[in-house]
Design a protein around this motif. Structure first.
Motif, short mmCIF file in Angstrom:
data_model
loop_
_atom_site.label_atom_id
_atom_site.label_comp_id
_atom_site.label_asym_id
_atom_site.label_seq_id
_atom_site.Cartn_x
_atom_site.Cartn_y
_atom_site.Cartn_z
N SER A 160 0.86 -1.32 -0.15
CA SER A 160 -0.15 -0.08 0.08
C SER A 160 0.72 1.32 -0.03
CB SER A 160 -1.01 0.16 1.20
OG SER A 160 -1.94 -1.11 1.20
N THR A 161 2.03 1.23 -0.44
CA THR A 161 2.89 2.35 -0.51
C THR A 161 3.47 2.61 -1.81
OG1 THR A 161 4.67 3.60 0.41
CG2 THR A 161 4.94 1.15 0.33
N ASP A 162 3.56 3.80 -2.19
CA ASP A 162 4.46 4.15 -3.52
C ASP A 162 5.69 4.30 -3.07
OD1 ASP A 162 4.11 6.50 -2.45
OD2 ASP A 162 2.99 7.57 -4.06
N GLY A 212 -0.21 2.64 -3.52
CA GLY A 212 0.59 1.48 -4.03
C GLY A 212 0.12 0.73 -5.35
N GLY A 252 -0.65 -4.82 -7.52
CA GLY A 252 -0.77 -4.02 -6.25
C GLY A 252 -2.36 -3.65 -6.07
#
Ligand code: VJV
Ligand code: CA
Ligand code: ZN
Length: 393
Positions: A194-196, A230, A222
């Motif tokens: 859940s993160t970029d 994400g 994702g």
């Protein structure tokens, strides 16, 4: 001795401890920690330690492991004894907790120390990169990409990679995780779903019914919601048996090259599982040591700070060949080290063929049939390029 010198203005650090290598998963279990000893002895026989900063790894602390893993899981992991091992027949009522004690993730003597050393190795490497004291940090004792926050999986108990990336994120805005182990890097993908700030890319054999862990389809990129940062930041490259150096290198450079342009990572974490080599006990690919090493060389050429981790690898002599060769690539000595394994290498008898680069025929009785068509590989590249259109930094 081989004209191996310290690269100018460039630091490579090597993180290991002989203590880790003394642990045993069990007589016939595929994971053999002594492959790290074999690797180190080959690295040493070639004179490579002169060109690196060599660190003896400490054990990671409970608090450090707790940065990713749940306390419940760590408490059990640190106290579970081999006697708690569930035995199907003798101990039919004994439950398997946290997936510990099965045949993939057995409970063995010193398990918690082994896990803390593996994590310590990767965390030390990450700290040297974060503090800019090292340009490439080598952690062959790490790379255990299947471990989950609260669960062991696929020979992995502690996810040292996730811990190392969390450390890198304190300094670097974006980290690119690349995984060339023959298995899908599911634990790392899940941790940063859940993160970029982390993009994960795994190349693996994909055949959900028969090959572990069964995840990592091309279309899994994702979270499906565009509102989740994400989204589009998990890249999967599903492959079939028998892929060759030529195909793999072209695929790797096309995909990683495009990701580098679009995502603009500030550091790289590269998992170098050696079970993608031809002749591996569990793997299914036809990669040679040169093709595997070409991935490390390409990543190095991007000029970003980088940690290289170990991972799988179940034919120890080939694991040692690949990781020794990749150490030489890190220090820029790959054009200088001789292909013939030095006579004075301890454990020399393990290398049935005296070359660093065995042919496919030397690696296995019969090379595997290549089930990857160039057409399918082009479709995979096209799909990945399509995902990357949504990514810009
Ligand atoms: O396929 C599986 C899971 C099973 C259940 C357990 N049996 C033993 C095998 C089938 C469904 N597990 C895989 C795990 C692969 C882990 C790879 C780890 C890495 O390289 O990606 C990163 C370090 C699997 N494949 C082969 C085996 N397990 C296997 C396990 C054994 C064994 C032979 C094969 C465990 C003990 C013994 N032999 C004695
Ligand atoms: Ca992989
Ligand atoms: Zn593997």
């Amino acid at each position: 001795e081989y004209g191996i010198v310290r690269p100018k203005g460039y630091t490579v650090s090597y993180h290991a401890t002989p203590e880790m290598e003394k642990h045993h998963f069990g007589q016939t279990h595929p994971m053999k920690p002594w492959r790290l000893t074999l690797t180190k002895s080959l690295v040493t026989a070639y004179g490579m330690p002169f060109a690196m900063d060599n660190y003896v790894t400490r054990e990671a602390t409970y608090e450090e492991l707790n940065a990713f893993h749940s306390s419940d899981y760590l408490d059990y992991l640190s106290t579970a004894a081999p006697e708690d091992q569930p035995r199907d027949i003798e101990n039919p009522d004994k439950e398997v907790k946290y997936n510990l004690g099965g045949s993939d993730c057995p409970l063995f003597h010193g398990l918690y120390n082994y896990c803390s050393m593996s994590a310590g190795c990767s965390l030390d490497a990450a700290r040297k990169i974060s503090s800019n004291q090292s340009d490439i940090a080598i952690a062959w004792g790490g790379g255990l990409h299947h471990a989950k926050r609260y669960e062991a999986s696929g020979f992995c108990y502690i996810n040292d990679i996730v811990l190392a990336i969390l450390q890198l994120l304190r300094t670097f805005p974006r980290v690119l995780y690349i995984d060339i182990d023959v298995h899908h890097g599911d634990g790392v993908e899940e941790a940063f779903f859940s993160t970029d700030r982390v993009m994960t890319v795994s190349f693996h054999k994909y055949h959900p019914e028969t090959f572990f862990p069964g995840t990592g389809a091309l279309e899994d990129n994702g979270p499906k919601s565009e509102n989740n940062p994400g989204a589009h930041h998990a890249i999967n490259v599903p492959l079939q048996d028998g892929i060759t150096d030529e195909q793999y290198e072209a695929l790797f450079e096309s995909i990683i090259g495009t990701i580098n342009e679009r995502y603009r990572p500030s550091a790289i974490a590269l998992q170098c599982g050696a079970d993608s080599l031809a002749g591996d006990r569990l793997g299914r690919f036809n990669l040679r040591v040169q093709g595997h090493g070409a991935c490390v060389r390409y990543c190095k050429s991007l000029g970003l700070p980088m940690i290289v981790f170990g991972g799988g690898g179940y034919t120890p002599r080939n694991v040692a060949r690949a990781w020794a060769y990749e150490t030489s690539i890190a220090i820029g000595a790959d054009t200088r080290i001789p292909e013939t394994i030095p006579d004075h290498a301890p454990w020399r008898e393990h290398f049935i063929h005296d070359t660093l680069f065995p042919t496919l025929e030397q690696s296995m009785n019969e090379p595997r049939h290549n089930r990857n068509s160039d057409k399918r590989l082009r479709e995979i590249v096209a799909h990945v390029h399509e995902q990357l259109r949504f990514v810009s930094h």
